[in-house]
Design an enzyme around this catalytic site. Structure first.
Site, mmCIF file in Angstrom:
data_model
loop_
_atom_site.group_PDB
_atom_site.id
_atom_site.type_symbol
_atom_site.label_atom_id
_atom_site.label_comp_id
_atom_site.label_asym_id
_atom_site.label_seq_id
_atom_site.Cartn_x
_atom_site.Cartn_y
_atom_site.Cartn_z
ATOM 1 N N HIS A 1 5.057 -8.455 -4.485
ATOM 2 C CA HIS A 1 3.694 -8.772 -4.059
ATOM 3 C C HIS A 1 3.316 -10.210 -4.425
ATOM 4 O O HIS A 1 2.654 -10.438 -5.448
ATOM 5 C CB HIS A 1 2.704 -7.824 -4.739
ATOM 6 C CG HIS A 1 2.808 -6.402 -4.329
ATOM 7 N ND1 HIS A 1 2.014 -5.846 -3.351
ATOM 8 C CD2 HIS A 1 3.603 -5.401 -4.774
ATOM 9 C CE1 HIS A 1 2.317 -4.566 -3.210
ATOM 10 N NE2 HIS A 1 3.281 -4.265 -4.067
ATOM 11 N N GLY B 1 0.855 -1.177 0.000
ATOM 12 C CA GLY B 1 0.000 0.000 0.000
ATOM 13 C C GLY B 1 0.892 1.227 0.000
ATOM 14 O O GLY B 1 1.919 1.257 -0.679
ATOM 15 N N GLU B 2 0.545 2.208 0.790
ATOM 16 C CA GLU B 2 1.342 3.417 0.945
ATOM 17 C C GLU B 2 1.900 3.437 2.364
ATOM 18 O O GLU B 2 1.149 3.563 3.328
ATOM 19 C CB GLU B 2 0.475 4.649 0.676
ATOM 20 C CG GLU B 2 1.126 5.975 0.988
ATOM 21 C CD GLU B 2 2.491 6.154 0.354
ATOM 22 O OE1 GLU B 2 2.618 5.944 -0.855
ATOM 23 O OE2 GLU B 2 3.428 6.502 1.081
ATOM 24 N N SER B 3 3.214 3.292 2.473
ATOM 25 C CA SER B 3 3.822 3.115 3.799
ATOM 26 C C SER B 3 3.568 4.299 4.723
ATOM 27 O O SER B 3 3.338 4.122 5.931
ATOM 28 C CB SER B 3 5.324 2.858 3.672
ATOM 29 O OG SER B 3 5.989 3.945 3.066
ATOM 30 N N CYS C 1 6.188 -5.255 0.246
ATOM 31 C CA CYS C 1 6.320 -3.908 -0.318
ATOM 32 C C CYS C 1 6.270 -2.853 0.792
ATOM 33 O O CYS C 1 7.244 -2.690 1.524
ATOM 34 C CB CYS C 1 5.261 -3.667 -1.387
ATOM 35 S SG CYS C 1 5.632 -2.253 -2.461
ATOM 36 N N GLU D 1 1.020 -11.943 -3.212
ATOM 37 C CA GLU D 1 -0.436 -12.086 -3.116
ATOM 38 C C GLU D 1 -1.141 -11.782 -4.440
ATOM 39 O O GLU D 1 -2.337 -12.078 -4.595
ATOM 40 C CB GLU D 1 -0.989 -11.167 -2.017
ATOM 41 C CG GLU D 1 -0.990 -9.688 -2.326
ATOM 42 C CD GLU D 1 0.344 -8.997 -2.144
ATOM 43 O OE1 GLU D 1 0.388 -7.765 -2.302
ATOM 44 O OE2 GLU D 1 1.337 -9.687 -1.838
ATOM 45 N N ARG E 1 6.041 0.165 -7.401
ATOM 46 C CA ARG E 1 6.622 1.250 -6.588
ATOM 47 C C ARG E 1 7.364 0.659 -5.388
ATOM 48 O O ARG E 1 7.216 1.107 -4.253
ATOM 49 C CB ARG E 1 5.531 2.208 -6.113
ATOM 50 C CG ARG E 1 4.866 3.016 -7.202
ATOM 51 C CD ARG E 1 3.853 3.985 -6.643
ATOM 52 N NE ARG E 1 4.484 4.957 -5.752
ATOM 53 C CZ ARG E 1 3.822 5.705 -4.876
ATOM 54 N NH1 ARG E 1 2.526 5.574 -4.737
ATOM 55 N NH2 ARG E 1 4.457 6.576 -4.130
#
Length: 212
Positions: free
Chosen positions: A188, A56-58, A88, A190, A144
């Site tokens: 990723h 996601g967005e850390s 990630c 998943e 990313r």
């Protein structure tokens, strides 16, 4: 003669459900014969045998961990040996040191590594490649993604980007690590339908519960 049978309950593994690809991890874990559930509250941590920190967005996940009062209890559990896997953004949050992160970003810790946030570039630079992960070939999706720039002697390197002309600056970079009960990948798993990374983590969780 009566024979006593001990039925062992499957491990309960949570997926931090504040932001990111939560559902995909829940599906992958469910295929590994464990009980998988989303986690949003501090009290839910005590019901778990391990936890996944999704991509996601850390920086967003970091802020939400604090807002939902999960940061300190989860940080303490990981420090005490609680199994955790991060993909990630999860790798970034589990690292002790982050390059190119925000000054107000919180770290869960657990991995004595230095990672570079968004090392592979922007969303448009996302790519896929095959990796040698602990002796097995896995197809990896990078979005990313970070990479690991430095590790301590206690960290096991599980995978690096293949050294090819196409890899450019990413060639040889570390993208999967393990330290004790903490596992992290820059990619990723998943998203590919290949559960081997999740099964590795499940084996770590089972080993941890057997030691108790």
């Amino acid at each position: 003669m009566l024979v006593s049978m001990v039925v062992t309950a499957p491990p309960v593994i949570g997926v931090l459900a504040l932001q990111g690809d939560v559902q995909e991890h829940l599906v992958s874990l469910a295929k590994c014969d464990v009980t998988a559930r989303p986690v949003r509250r501090p009290e839910e941590l005590d019901e778990l045998d391990g936890i996944v920190i999704p991509g996601g967005e850390s920086t967003t996940i970091s802020k939400l961990l604090d807002n939902f009062e999960l940061l300190e209890p989860l940080r303490a559990k990981i420090k005490s040996g609680f199994p955790a896997y991060g993909s990630c953004a999860g790798m970034i949050l589990l690292a002790n040191n982050v390059l190119d992160g925000r000054e107000d970003q919180h770290q869960l810790g657990g991995l004595d590594v230095t990672v570079r946030r968004n090392a592979f570039g922007r969303q448009i630079d996302s790519f896929e490649t095959d990796l040698d992960l602990a002796g097995e070939t896995v197809h990896a999706v990078f979005i990313r993604a970070p990479w690991v720039e430095a590790v301590s002697g206690d960290v096991e390197v599980l995978a690096t980007v293949p050294v090819t002309a196409e890899a450019g600056d990413a060639a040889g970079r570390i993208v999967a690590v393990r330290q004790g009960n903490v596992l992290a990948t820059a990619f990723h798993p998943e998203l590919t339908g290949d559960e081997r990374v999740h099964r590795l983590f499940v084996d770590m969780v089972r080993g941890s519960t057997e030691e108790k």
